[in-house]
Enzyme design. Structure first.
Site, PDB file in Angstrom:
ATOM      1  N   ARG A  31     -42.498  -1.114  22.076  1.00 11.36           N
ATOM      2  CA  ARG A  31     -42.035  -0.014  21.291  1.00 11.36           C
ATOM      3  C   ARG A  31     -42.530  -0.251  19.679  1.00 11.36           C
ATOM      4  NH1 ARG A  31     -37.151   0.254  20.223  1.00 11.36           N
ATOM      5  NH2 ARG A  31     -36.483  -1.442  21.379  1.00 11.36           N
ATOM      6  N   TYR A  63     -47.886   2.714  26.210  1.00 10.61           N
ATOM      7  CA  TYR A  63     -46.829   1.932  26.578  1.00 10.61           C
ATOM      8  C   TYR A  63     -45.434   2.330  26.658  1.00 10.61           C
ATOM      9  CZ  TYR A  63     -43.875  -2.197  27.294  1.00 10.61           C
ATOM     10  OH  TYR A  63     -42.962  -2.985  27.795  1.00 10.61           O
ATOM     11  N   GLY A  91     -41.675   2.694  26.421  1.00 10.65           N
ATOM     12  CA  GLY A  91     -40.793   3.381  25.578  1.00 10.65           C
ATOM     13  C   GLY A  91     -41.587   4.361  24.765  1.00 10.65           C
ATOM     14  N   LYS A 103     -36.411   6.664  26.084  1.00 12.29           N
ATOM     15  CA  LYS A 103     -35.874   6.765  24.856  1.00 12.29           C
ATOM     16  C   LYS A 103     -36.247   7.617  23.870  1.00 12.29           C
ATOM     17  CE  LYS A 103     -34.256   2.683  25.676  1.00 12.29           C
ATOM     18  NZ  LYS A 103     -34.655   1.420  26.166  1.00 12.29           N
ATOM     19  N   HIS A 124     -27.277   3.841  24.663  1.00 18.15           N
ATOM     20  CA  HIS A 124     -28.054   2.776  25.133  1.00 18.15           C
ATOM     21  C   HIS A 124     -27.197   1.754  25.999  1.00 18.15           C
ATOM     22  CE1 HIS A 124     -31.309  -0.333  24.538  1.00 18.15           C
ATOM     23  NE2 HIS A 124     -31.482   0.117  25.564  1.00 18.15           N
ATOM     24  N   SER A 180     -32.057  -4.079  23.187  1.00 14.02           N
ATOM     25  CA  SER A 180     -33.139  -4.247  24.054  1.00 14.02           C
ATOM     26  C   SER A 180     -33.413  -5.570  24.459  1.00 14.02           C
ATOM     27  CB  SER A 180     -34.373  -3.846  23.443  1.00 14.02           C
ATOM     28  OG  SER A 180     -34.295  -2.304  22.945  1.00 14.02           O
ATOM     29  N   CYS A 235     -31.248  -7.758  26.081  1.00 13.11           N
ATOM     30  CA  CYS A 235     -30.297  -8.360  25.893  1.00 13.11           C
ATOM     31  C   CYS A 235     -29.375  -8.600  27.041  1.00 13.11           C
ATOM     32  CB  CYS A 235     -29.493  -8.061  24.422  1.00 13.11           C
ATOM     33  SG  CYS A 235     -30.284  -8.374  23.002  1.00 13.11           S
ATOM     34  N   ASP A 259     -29.761   1.329  31.757  1.00 14.03           N
ATOM     35  CA  ASP A 259     -30.283   1.206  30.308  1.00 14.03           C
ATOM     36  C   ASP A 259     -29.655   2.443  29.507  1.00 14.03           C
ATOM     37  OD1 ASP A 259     -32.271   0.212  28.513  1.00 14.03           O
ATOM     38  OD2 ASP A 259     -33.577   2.116  28.566  1.00 14.03           O
ATOM     39  N   ARG A 299     -43.075  -5.695  31.960  1.00 13.37           N
ATOM     40  CA  ARG A 299     -41.975  -4.875  32.809  1.00 13.37           C
ATOM     41  C   ARG A 299     -42.424  -4.433  34.117  1.00 13.37           C
ATOM     42  NH1 ARG A 299     -37.304  -3.106  29.324  1.00 13.37           N
ATOM     43  NH2 ARG A 299     -37.689  -4.171  27.494  1.00 13.37           N
ATOM     44  N   ARG A 353     -26.971 -10.740  20.894  1.00  8.31           N
ATOM     45  CA  ARG A 353     -27.555 -12.144  21.131  1.00  8.31           C
ATOM     46  C   ARG A 353     -27.354 -12.662  19.853  1.00  8.31           C
ATOM     47  NH1 ARG A 353     -32.113 -14.008  24.366  1.00  8.31           N
ATOM     48  NH2 ARG A 353     -32.201 -11.876  25.707  1.00  8.31           N
TER      49      ARG A 353
HETATM   50  P1  GTP Z   1     -33.999  -3.388  27.870  1.00 10.06           P
HETATM   51  O1  GTP Z   1     -34.759  -2.941  29.080  1.00 10.06           O
HETATM   52  O2  GTP Z   1     -35.076  -3.933  26.998  1.00 10.06           O
HETATM   53  O3  GTP Z   1     -33.048  -2.431  27.171  1.00 10.06           O
HETATM   54  O4  GTP Z   1     -33.317  -4.808  28.076  1.00 10.06           O
HETATM   55  P2  GTP Z   1     -32.090  -5.327  28.780  1.00 10.06           P
HETATM   56  O5  GTP Z   1     -30.825  -5.181  28.105  1.00 10.06           O
HETATM   57  O6  GTP Z   1     -31.628  -4.532  30.392  1.00 10.06           O
HETATM   58  O7  GTP Z   1     -32.133  -6.875  29.375  1.00 10.06           O
HETATM   59  P3  GTP Z   1     -32.369  -7.713  30.471  1.00 10.06           P
HETATM   60  O8  GTP Z   1     -31.207  -7.698  31.256  1.00 10.06           O
HETATM   61  O9  GTP Z   1     -33.759  -7.158  30.984  1.00 10.06           O
HETATM   62  O10 GTP Z   1     -32.426  -9.112  30.057  1.00 10.06           O
HETATM   63  C1  GTP Z   1     -33.497  -9.406  29.136  1.00 10.06           C
HETATM   64  C2  GTP Z   1     -33.667 -11.017  29.004  1.00 10.06           C
HETATM   65  O11 GTP Z   1     -32.276 -11.754  28.778  1.00 10.06           O
HETATM   66  C3  GTP Z   1     -34.033 -11.449  30.179  1.00 10.06           C
HETATM   67  O12 GTP Z   1     -35.119 -12.637  29.894  1.00 10.06           O
HETATM   68  C4  GTP Z   1     -33.032 -12.244  30.950  1.00 10.06           C
HETATM   69  O13 GTP Z   1     -33.068 -13.482  31.843  1.00 10.06           O
HETATM   70  C5  GTP Z   1     -32.061 -12.432  29.942  1.00 10.06           C
HETATM   71  N1  GTP Z   1     -30.654 -12.584  30.074  1.00 10.06           N
HETATM   72  C6  GTP Z   1     -29.915 -11.465  30.666  1.00 10.06           C
HETATM   73  N2  GTP Z   1     -28.608 -11.724  31.034  1.00 10.06           N
HETATM   74  C7  GTP Z   1     -28.445 -13.234  30.420  1.00 10.06           C
HETATM   75  C8  GTP Z   1     -27.088 -13.733  30.458  1.00 10.06           C
HETATM   76  O14 GTP Z   1     -26.438 -13.613  30.954  1.00 10.06           O
HETATM   77  N3  GTP Z   1     -27.489 -15.113  29.806  1.00 10.06           N
HETATM   78  C9  GTP Z   1     -28.507 -15.588  29.223  1.00 10.06           C
HETATM   79  N4  GTP Z   1     -28.906 -16.685  28.652  1.00 10.06           N
HETATM   80  N5  GTP Z   1     -29.752 -14.851  29.378  1.00 10.06           N
HETATM   81  C10 GTP Z   1     -29.611 -13.493  29.999  1.00 10.06           C
HETATM   82  C1  SPV Z   2     -35.774  -1.054  25.284  1.00 13.11           C
HETATM   83  O1  SPV Z   2     -36.802  -1.685  24.472  1.00 13.11           O
HETATM   84  O2  SPV Z   2     -34.740  -0.823  24.988  1.00 13.11           O
HETATM   85  C2  SPV Z   2     -36.383  -0.703  26.898  1.00 13.11           C
HETATM   86  C3  SPV Z   2     -37.773  -0.767  27.129  1.00 13.11           C
HETATM   87  O3  SPV Z   2     -35.635  -0.257  27.623  1.00 13.11           O
HETATM   88  S1  SPV Z   2     -38.478   0.646  26.356  1.00 13.11           S
HETATM   89  O4  SPV Z   2     -38.413   1.781  27.424  1.00 13.11           O
HETATM   90  O5  SPV Z   2     -39.843   0.266  26.070  1.00 13.11           O
HETATM   91  O6  SPV Z   2     -37.887   1.210  25.070  1.00 13.11           O
HETATM   92 MN    MN Z   3     -33.337  -0.210  26.685  1.00  8.95          MN
END
Ligand code: GTP
Ligand code: SPV
Ligand code: MN
Length: 604
Positions: free
Chosen positions: A71, A199, A201, A208, A228, A250, A252, A279, A372, A403
């Site tokens: 994004r 790309y 988002g 989004k 979110h 995002s 996290c 999400d 992704r 984070r």
């Molecule tokens: P978006 O799709 O961008 O909104 O992200 P999301 O919030 O769904 O994040 P996602 O679950 O894909 O995690 C993103 C990164 O954080 C990945 O590399 C995971 O491996 C890492 N991660 C997720 N949960 C944990 C956790 O509990 N501990 C740690 N250390 N890392 C984590």
């Molecule tokens: C985010 O960035 O929070 C996502 C991926 O879930 S995107 O759809 O690119 O926004």
């Molecule tokens: Mn997201």
């Protein structure tokens, strides 16, 4: 052939066609035959690579332009008539100026190309929560992704009938030029214009752009919220399922938490986690005074790196068929995909996300950090039986989190709904690869909505407070941080499946006595000690032993560190919060100022 007689829809398509001047127009009906033909065409043109049909049936790989991998917040605009209504956290453009400027870029951009018309529904077709949209795009990749991420096709137009209540999305890849990339939202016109990107988002306009930026604006006037947030159900040994929605910025951990696999001793006892969404949540007050949430999406656009059999087996199972991979590495030996931390054996004969021959020992990543997968929700082994429930699921708890290497403890509970809104409003998190720009910088990201709130964020906080005031049975609000590190920079909490230990405490807290918010007052009463919490300056923290950390291999000393609230650090934090709040001027609700003053007083 148009798939509807809706005059508004036809006018929208007509006006768009005049602007972008396509060679031809194709309506997407949602049928398998048409989608398969489009996929085959994209494979012929090189837009998609068909993967191993036995190991990954129905799966494709796509590589975006090198300058187009995330994004672009600095090129994302809220175009409302009055600049003040966009607020201090959004980029703003005057709608007339934006239509003129971006219209110039759209002009004739479909010459030699096909205009695809994609009718889509956010939410199950026919649900009172759901909303229709139409995305016009020149990209088959977008069409196929929209098919996975939303409900598309003629059924959406049939449900829409003659109504004018649909979001108008126009997308063009154009030249994929960074300088001419614009992601513009016109909340007062239900319109989204996205140009010069291909790309995620930026271009899957249901996600989004609509389901958060436009929908948050709609929710403000219609009395609901677009957030979110993931939504999950925790099933306890007695079979009872309690629902939690959680907002993390995002990349996290939303997808990972939403698909959590309980640690063995919990699974043995009968615990199970159900994924409703990973999400986005659309949330409404129900007649019983509780909040109800649906996931408006129909698939997952999840972060690939870090996804593996241990961290997220359910996500891995979800991407075994009918999935589109974006910017991961390709294993040429068996024509499958690979990304960092998928396993310990990177492919020997591979192409990286840039399309170049790749040697794992080079130190360069094979997959982009924001690579992704787009996978149908139906593929997920733990998809909730309530996933299609048009009424949504009732929320027992709302969780915020970010984070943060320091400062924020593993978990704490807000003292009241009002305090919970404060806790969400002051969230801070380190930036990630999900958006273009520097990674790892701590920034304020209220409710994980900083890049996604379609209007003034001060008004958004007010909306949260108003919704809370109307609830007889509000969810309790919590904050978590899975990312606290030790002196050596290692994560102190094992995370992933072990996070259930924290969720379990959260749900126990939701059963323990009521907070004052539930009695209609602004401040919480002291928490009953028997429910496992201690009162601290920032909120209620788990008392010693209330979370079974030992089972996760976390000793008492480490747990103490994870739950440590350092008053001096928090006094600094309070200063930062004050500065952040000042940006909102008189549109910051006074309740939040009071909460800050109360926090400062408690910190001494
Ligand atoms: P978006 O799709 O961008 O909104 O992200 P999301 O919030 O769904 O994040 P996602 O679950 O894909 O995690 C993103 C990164 O954080 C990945 O590399 C995971 O491996 C890492 N991660 C997720 N949960 C944990 C956790 O509990 N501990 C740690 N250390 N890392 C984590
Ligand atoms: C985010 O960035 O929070 C996502 C991926 O879930 S995107 O759809 O690119 O926004
Ligand atoms: Mn997201």
């Amino acid at each position: 052939m148009p798939l509807t007689n809706n005059k508004q829809v036809l006018k929208f398509i007509d006006d768009a066609a005049k602007l972008v001047a396509p060679d031809r127009t194709v309506w997407i009906d949602g049928g398998r035959e048409q989608l398969d033909a489009l996929a085959a065409e994209a494979v012929r043109s090189g837009e998609l690579i068909k993967l191993n049909g036995e190991l990954l049936p129905g799966c494709y790989l796509h590589r975006t332009a090198l300058n187009d991998v995330a994004r672009v917040e600095h090129r994302t605009f809220i175009c409302c008539r009055d600049e003040k209504d966009a607020g201090p956290t959004n980029n703003w453009m005057d709608p007339k100026a934006a239509y003129a400027k971006v219209g110039e870029i759209f002009k004739n951009s479909y010459n030699g190309r096909t205009m695809y018309v994609v009718p889509f529904s956010m939410g199950p077709v026919g649900s009172p929560f759901s909303k229709a949209g139409i995305e016009i795009t020149d990209s088959i990749y977008v069409v196929l992704n929209m098919h996975i991420m939303t409900r598309i096709g003629k059924k959406v137009l049939d449900a829409l009938g003659d109504s004018n209540d649909f979001v108008r999305g126009l997308h063009a890849r154009a030249e994929l030029s960074e300088e001419k990339r614009y992601i513009c939202h016109f909340p007062e016109d239900n319109t989204i214009w996205s140009v010069n990107s291909g790309y995620g988002g930026n271009v899957l306009l249901g996600k989004k752009c609509f389901a958060l930026r436009i929908a948050s604006y709609q929710g403000k006037s219609e009395g609901w919220m677009a957030e979110h947030m993931l939504i999950l159900g925790v099933q306890r040994p007695d079979g009872d399922v309690k629902y939690i929605a959680a907002a993390f910025p995002s990349a996290c951990g939303k997808t990972n938490l939403a698909m959590l696999v309980p640690p063995k001793e919990y699974a043995d006892k009968g615990y199970k986690v159900w994924c409703v969404g990973d999400d986005i949540a659309w949330i409404r007050p129900g007649k019983d005074g509780r909040l109800y949430a649906i996931n408006p999406e129909n698939g997952f656009f999840g972060v690939a790196p870090g996804t593996n059999a241990k961290s997220n087996p359910n996500a891995l199972a979800s991407v075994r068929k009918n999935t589109i991979f974006t910017n991961v590495a390709q294993n040429l030996d068996d024509n499958t995909v690979w990304w960092e931390k998928l396993d310990n054996s990177p492919p020997k004969n591979a192409i990286d996300w840039t399309g170049a021959k790749w040697d794992a020992s080079s130190g360069k990543p094979g997959a982009h950090p924001n690579s992704r997968f787009t996978a149908p929700a139906a593929n997920c082994p733990c998809i909730s039986p309530e996933f299609e429930n048009p009424q949504g699921v009732p929320l027992s708890a709302v969780v915020f989190g970010g984070r943060r290497a320091s400062t924020a403890p593993l978990v704490y509970e807000a003292r009241s709904f009002r305090h919970g809104v404060f806790v969400g409003a002051v969230m801070a998190s380190e930036t990630t690869a999900a958006a273009a720009g520097q990674v790892g910088v701590v920034r304020r990201d209220p409710m994980a909505m900083l890049p996604f709130c379609g209007y003034h964020m001060g008004d958004y906080f007010r909306h949260w407070l108003n919704i809370g005031k109307g609830l007889k049975n509000p969810p309790k609000i919590f904050n978590v941080n899975w990312f606290r590190t030790d002196a050596a920079g290692n994560f102190m909490w094992p995370g992933y499946g072990e996070n259930l230990r924290v969720l379990e405490w959260i749900l126990r807290r939701c059963e323990g006595g009521t907070t004052a918010a539930e009695e209609g007052k602004g401040v919480g009463k002291p928490c009953p000690a028997e429910t496992g919490a201690v009162d601290t300056a920032i909120g209620y923290l788990p008392e010693d032993g209330a979370i079974d950390a030992a089972g996760a291999g976390v000793g008492a000393a480490q747990m103490k560190e994870l739950l440590n609230v350092d008053a001096a650090v928090w006094r600094e934090e309070a200063k930062g919060i004050g500065e952040f709040f000042n940006r909102f001027g008189n549109r910051l609700p006074k309740e939040l100022k009071e909460e800050l003053e109360e926090l400062k007083a408690r910190l001494g």
